[in-house]
Design a protein around this motif. Structure first.
Motif, PDB file in Angstrom:
ATOM      1  N   GLY A 198      -6.988 -11.268   5.889  1.00  0.00           N
ATOM      2  CA  GLY A 198      -7.235  -9.837   6.043  1.00  0.00           C
ATOM      3  C   GLY A 198      -8.666  -9.464   5.705  1.00  0.00           C
ATOM      4  O   GLY A 198      -9.402 -10.226   5.072  1.00  0.00           O
ATOM      5  N   ARG A 199      -9.052  -8.282   6.111  1.00  0.00           N
ATOM      6  CA  ARG A 199     -10.415  -7.820   5.890  1.00  0.00           C
ATOM      7  C   ARG A 199     -10.429  -6.335   5.526  1.00  0.00           C
ATOM      8  O   ARG A 199     -10.519  -5.474   6.396  1.00  0.00           O
ATOM      9  CB  ARG A 199     -11.267  -8.036   7.154  1.00  0.00           C
ATOM     10  N   PRO A 200     -10.303  -5.993   4.229  1.00  0.00           N
ATOM     11  CA  PRO A 200     -10.536  -4.605   3.842  1.00  0.00           C
ATOM     12  C   PRO A 200     -11.943  -4.170   4.257  1.00  0.00           C
ATOM     13  O   PRO A 200     -12.851  -5.007   4.396  1.00  0.00           O
ATOM     14  CB  PRO A 200     -10.405  -4.634   2.314  1.00  0.00           C
ATOM     15  N   GLY A 240      -5.646  -6.164  -6.215  1.00  0.00           N
ATOM     16  CA  GLY A 240      -6.967  -5.629  -5.909  1.00  0.00           C
ATOM     17  C   GLY A 240      -7.189  -5.519  -4.412  1.00  0.00           C
ATOM     18  O   GLY A 240      -7.852  -4.591  -3.936  1.00  0.00           O
ATOM     19  N   PHE A 241      -6.643  -6.457  -3.662  1.00  0.00           N
ATOM     20  CA  PHE A 241      -6.680  -6.393  -2.195  1.00  0.00           C
ATOM     21  C   PHE A 241      -5.898  -5.178  -1.711  1.00  0.00           C
ATOM     22  O   PHE A 241      -6.325  -4.451  -0.818  1.00  0.00           O
ATOM     23  CB  PHE A 241      -6.094  -7.689  -1.637  1.00  0.00           C
ATOM     24  N   VAL A 275       0.840  -1.201   0.000  1.00  0.00           N
ATOM     25  CA  VAL A 275       0.000   0.000   0.000  1.00  0.00           C
ATOM     26  C   VAL A 275       0.874   1.251   0.000  1.00  0.00           C
ATOM     27  O   VAL A 275       0.599   2.228  -0.719  1.00  0.00           O
ATOM     28  CB  VAL A 275      -0.959  -0.002   1.212  1.00  0.00           C
ATOM     29  N   GLU A 276       1.953   1.216   0.749  1.00  0.00           N
ATOM     30  CA  GLU A 276       2.895   2.343   0.764  1.00  0.00           C
ATOM     31  C   GLU A 276       3.487   2.571  -0.621  1.00  0.00           C
ATOM     32  O   GLU A 276       3.692   3.718  -1.040  1.00  0.00           O
ATOM     33  CB  GLU A 276       4.015   2.072   1.762  1.00  0.00           C
ATOM     34  N   ASP A 277       3.756   1.494  -1.344  1.00  0.00           N
ATOM     35  CA  ASP A 277       4.303   1.626  -2.697  1.00  0.00           C
ATOM     36  C   ASP A 277       3.317   2.334  -3.621  1.00  0.00           C
ATOM     37  O   ASP A 277       3.696   3.223  -4.397  1.00  0.00           O
ATOM     38  CB  ASP A 277       4.648   0.249  -3.266  1.00  0.00           C
ATOM     39  N   VAL A 278       2.057   1.925  -3.558  1.00  0.00           N
ATOM     40  CA  VAL A 278       1.035   2.565  -4.383  1.00  0.00           C
ATOM     41  C   VAL A 278       0.924   4.051  -4.015  1.00  0.00           C
ATOM     42  O   VAL A 278       0.864   4.924  -4.891  1.00  0.00           O
ATOM     43  CB  VAL A 278      -0.325   1.868  -4.220  1.00  0.00           C
ATOM     44  N   THR A 287      -7.372  -1.757   0.251  1.00  0.00           N
ATOM     45  CA  THR A 287      -6.788  -1.257   1.491  1.00  0.00           C
ATOM     46  C   THR A 287      -6.309   0.184   1.322  1.00  0.00           C
ATOM     47  O   THR A 287      -6.508   1.028   2.210  1.00  0.00           O
ATOM     48  CB  THR A 287      -5.622  -2.164   1.928  1.00  0.00           C
ATOM     49  N   TYR A 288      -5.707   0.480   0.194  1.00  0.00           N
ATOM     50  CA  TYR A 288      -5.244   1.841  -0.109  1.00  0.00           C
ATOM     51  C   TYR A 288      -6.409   2.830  -0.076  1.00  0.00           C
ATOM     52  O   TYR A 288      -6.299   3.912   0.503  1.00  0.00           O
ATOM     53  CB  TYR A 288      -4.587   1.824  -1.494  1.00  0.00           C
ATOM     54  N   LEU A 289      -7.536   2.454  -0.673  1.00  0.00           N
ATOM     55  CA  LEU A 289      -8.666   3.373  -0.785  1.00  0.00           C
ATOM     56  C   LEU A 289      -9.401   3.587   0.532  1.00  0.00           C
ATOM     57  O   LEU A 289     -10.210   4.514   0.638  1.00  0.00           O
ATOM     58  CB  LEU A 289      -9.644   2.862  -1.847  1.00  0.00           C
ATOM     59  N   GLU A 290      -9.133   2.773   1.529  1.00  0.00           N
ATOM     60  CA  GLU A 290      -9.759   2.987   2.838  1.00  0.00           C
ATOM     61  C   GLU A 290      -9.357   4.327   3.441  1.00  0.00           C
ATOM     62  O   GLU A 290     -10.144   4.960   4.154  1.00  0.00           O
ATOM     63  CB  GLU A 290      -9.346   1.880   3.813  1.00  0.00           C
TER      64      GLU A 290
END
Length: 271
Positions: free
Chosen positions: A191-193, A96-97, A73-76, A101-104
């Motif tokens: 995990g659970r986005p 996609g996972f 997520v940090e990379d994105v 998580t990024y969009l949260e």
């Protein structure tokens, strides 16, 4: 952290948001560069694909096994933060996972999930794989190496490709697959986005012939994000490489054009 980024640009500068493609397990930016990046640029969109740390030409291979989803997520976020405008983020499978998580916690014009690990996690898919190949499942746990699931062209076809893909192409793509983080693999299983935290419009796509993320799981993901899934018949998990990849690309471009506010939501079929 040096991250590989493959970028393609349209002939004319566009006010539309750029597209940022995020690969899934065992892949790198290369999987989007085969067809999608040039296609999107030809249709007027700035298109970028990154290799997450430990993948492709990015740094971090030496620490890949214990690299977690949070690092991806940090990379994105790092790549998106360098762009002139916030990108539409597009994630495939485990990517996609990562995108969910990024969009949260981050704003984006939109998100696209392509055969993505659902918000409930990949555990059902892992259990299906364990039933089909108990010895491979055991080796993966003992060696902490998820590559065993795609260790031969035959296994890669089962996980990633449809019967319509030629043996020659399967082998070509299989040779570019690589190791994957065991920690990220486990995180995607349990995990659970949290879809309720995502405010961006979402497009959810799946393959009717996908044995890894079933159409029913794609439809459940779409419901979690308050939308309806688009399922592409006879298309397997690696939707960006499948014979009918143009149908998938056109669906993404149609959505992106709607987000960008252009009058024609249909993308031309550019070869």
């Amino acid at each position: 952290m040096k991250l590989e980024l493959i970028s393609k640009y349209p002939a004319r500068e566009s006010p539309a948001p750029p597209l940022l493609f995020v690969h899934g397990a065992w892949h790198g930016a290369w999987c989007w560069d085969v067809h999608f990046l040039d296609f999107c640029a030809a249709n007027g969109f700035e298109a970028h694909a990154l290799s997450l740390r430990g993948h492709g030409q990015s740094e971090g291979h030496d620490k890949l096994r214990w690299t977690g989803i949070a690092s991806y997520v940090e990379d994105v976020a790092a790549v998106a933060g360098r762009m002139a405008r916030p990108p539409i983020v597009i994630g495939h499978s485990m990517g996609g996972f990562v995108v969910q998580t990024y969009l949260e916690t981050r704003a984006a014009p939109a998100g696209v999930l392509v055969a993505a690990v659902p918000p409930t996690g990949f555990l059902p898919g892992l259990l299906r794989a364990a039933r089909r190949h108990p010895w491979i499942f055991s080796k993966t746990q003992l060696t902490q190496d998820p590559y065993h699931f795609v260790a031969t062209p035959e296994l890669a076809r089962e996980v990633l490709f449809s019967a319509g893909m030629s043996d020659a192409l399967v082998e070509t793509y299989w040779r570019q697959l690589q190791n994957e983080s065991f920690l990220a693999f486990l995180s995607a299983c349990i995990g659970r986005p949290r879809p309720t935290r995502v405010k961006s419009p979402m497009l959810v796509l799946g393959g009717g012939a996908d044995a890894t993320i079933l159409p029913s799981e794609v439809q459940a993901t779409a419901r979690a994000y308050g939308t309806t899934a688009q399922i592409f018949p006879a298309t397997a998990h690696d939707m960006m490489l499948e014979p009918k990849w143009r149908d998938v690309a056109n669906a993404i471009l149609a959505f992106a054009k709607t987000i960008a506010g252009t009058p024609d939501p249909r993308a031309p079929n550019v070869s």
